[in-house]
Design an enzyme around this catalytic site. Sequence first.
Site, PDB file in Angstrom:
ATOM      1  N   SER A 175       5.715  -3.358   1.414  1.00 16.35           N
ATOM      2  CA  SER A 175       4.365  -3.027   2.263  1.00 16.35           C
ATOM      3  C   SER A 175       3.279  -3.627   2.017  1.00 16.35           C
ATOM      4  O   SER A 175       2.845  -4.020   0.652  1.00 16.35           O
ATOM      5  CB  SER A 175       4.221  -1.357   2.013  1.00 16.35           C
ATOM      6  OG  SER A 175       3.807  -1.053   0.797  1.00 16.35           O
ATOM      7  N   GLY A 204      10.018  -2.558  -3.327  1.00 12.83           N
ATOM      8  CA  GLY A 204      10.709  -1.778  -4.101  1.00 12.83           C
ATOM      9  C   GLY A 204      12.237  -2.100  -3.383  1.00 12.83           C
ATOM     10  O   GLY A 204      12.079  -1.991  -2.192  1.00 12.83           O
ATOM     11  N   GLN A 256       8.454   3.884  -8.843  1.00 11.90           N
ATOM     12  CA  GLN A 256       8.114   5.154  -8.716  1.00 11.90           C
ATOM     13  C   GLN A 256       7.419   5.706  -7.287  1.00 11.90           C
ATOM     14  O   GLN A 256       8.239   5.702  -6.245  1.00 11.90           O
ATOM     15  CB  GLN A 256       6.739   5.209  -9.600  1.00 11.90           C
ATOM     16  CG  GLN A 256       7.308   5.371 -11.303  1.00 11.90           C
ATOM     17  CD  GLN A 256       7.715   6.360 -11.676  1.00 11.90           C
ATOM     18  OE1 GLN A 256       7.499   7.551 -11.232  1.00 11.90           O
ATOM     19  NE2 GLN A 256       8.695   6.138 -12.592  1.00 11.90           N
ATOM     20  N   ILE A 257       6.203   6.219  -7.273  1.00 16.10           N
ATOM     21  CA  ILE A 257       5.651   6.795  -6.125  1.00 16.10           C
ATOM     22  C   ILE A 257       4.807   5.905  -5.279  1.00 16.10           C
ATOM     23  O   ILE A 257       3.977   4.908  -5.923  1.00 16.10           O
ATOM     24  CB  ILE A 257       4.983   7.977  -6.190  1.00 16.10           C
ATOM     25  CG1 ILE A 257       4.869   9.018  -4.804  1.00 16.10           C
ATOM     26  CG2 ILE A 257       3.518   8.013  -6.915  1.00 16.10           C
ATOM     27  CD1 ILE A 257       4.341  10.573  -4.994  1.00 16.10           C
ATOM     28  N   THR A 258       4.952   5.857  -4.000  1.00 18.92           N
ATOM     29  CA  THR A 258       3.580   5.066  -3.135  1.00 18.92           C
ATOM     30  C   THR A 258       3.479   5.804  -1.912  1.00 18.92           C
ATOM     31  O   THR A 258       4.265   6.749  -1.468  1.00 18.92           O
ATOM     32  CB  THR A 258       4.361   3.639  -3.077  1.00 18.92           C
ATOM     33  OG1 THR A 258       3.377   2.713  -2.390  1.00 18.92           O
ATOM     34  CG2 THR A 258       5.606   3.662  -1.764  1.00 18.92           C
ATOM     35  N   HIS A 300       3.001   5.364   2.512  1.00 19.17           N
ATOM     36  CA  HIS A 300       2.847   4.653   3.724  1.00 19.17           C
ATOM     37  C   HIS A 300       2.180   5.162   4.680  1.00 19.17           C
ATOM     38  O   HIS A 300       2.476   6.408   4.767  1.00 19.17           O
ATOM     39  CB  HIS A 300       4.335   4.312   4.166  1.00 19.17           C
ATOM     40  CG  HIS A 300       5.431   3.673   3.118  1.00 19.17           C
ATOM     41  ND1 HIS A 300       4.923   2.465   2.608  1.00 19.17           N
ATOM     42  CD2 HIS A 300       6.611   3.892   2.630  1.00 19.17           C
ATOM     43  CE1 HIS A 300       6.130   2.167   2.037  1.00 19.17           C
ATOM     44  NE2 HIS A 300       6.862   2.849   1.615  1.00 19.17           N
ATOM     45  N   CYS A 358       2.700   3.785  -7.630  1.00 23.08           N
ATOM     46  CA  CYS A 358       3.642   3.077  -8.463  1.00 23.08           C
ATOM     47  C   CYS A 358       3.925   3.632  -9.887  1.00 23.08           C
ATOM     48  O   CYS A 358       4.354   2.834 -10.738  1.00 23.08           O
ATOM     49  CB  CYS A 358       3.668   1.420  -8.239  1.00 23.08           C
ATOM     50  SG  CYS A 358       3.529   0.825  -6.640  1.00 23.08           S
TER      51      CYS A 358
END
Length: 251
Positions: free
Chosen positions: A183, A170, A99-101, A103, A199
């Site tokens: 990460s 991922g 999903q989304i993360t 950085h 996530c």
Amino acid sequence: MSVSPVSIVSTPVAVSASPAGAPDQPVQPVTVRWRGREAYEASFDAMRAFTDTRTADTGDEIWVVEHPPVYTLGQAGDPAHLLVADSGVPLVKVDRGGQITYHGPGQIVVYLLLDLRRRKLMVRTLVTKIEEAVIETLAAYNLASVRKAGAPGIYVASGVHEGAKIAALGLKIRNGCSYHGLSLNVKMDLRPFLAINPCGYAGLETVDMASLEVAADWNDVAHTLVGRLIANLDGASAAADKPHALEQSND
């Protein structure tokens, strides 16, 4: 329902034994490239190009990088997990699983460009080796961490932040070769995580090593992590290419 961080296309990565009488293809040492602080799109384009043009003779590489602030959304990710549309942090849709993360500076990002067929690695085994490397790295700084079934990544094992996520992973598998990676949060501004469901999990706390009262140097942690990754992959020594030093950033 959890979403796997691994996206597989084209040929499967399971490897059959070499034909009778044929010698096993030796696995070359991993080359480590320290790419400095680099825009996410530049790293993304570079690892796709590397994977698309690699041959059976192309050596495996590990890239270590630090990104400016950016959200990334996996190919099956739900944009609704971005809770604040006007946060000022760009969103990049990518082809990894998950999903989304987020950085940003102060976070170690490691990309694993590996020929899984040549290494005879199943994807699940690779994920386990990555998770073990992160757990071992954190243990070197006296931090206990665990994995969670069905929720890839690494989580704080105990204390006031028990269950908080400190590392994400991922992958993308194309023609039996991996790219994307993991990460690990060292010392960063964690506020951008509040604008997402990390996530895909609503209310999931995200921490860094500094939150756990560990004053660790970014470069030291990165070298420890890379060493553990290589040891877990094959125990071989890395051929380290350092075109320019990575700068520690705490902003």
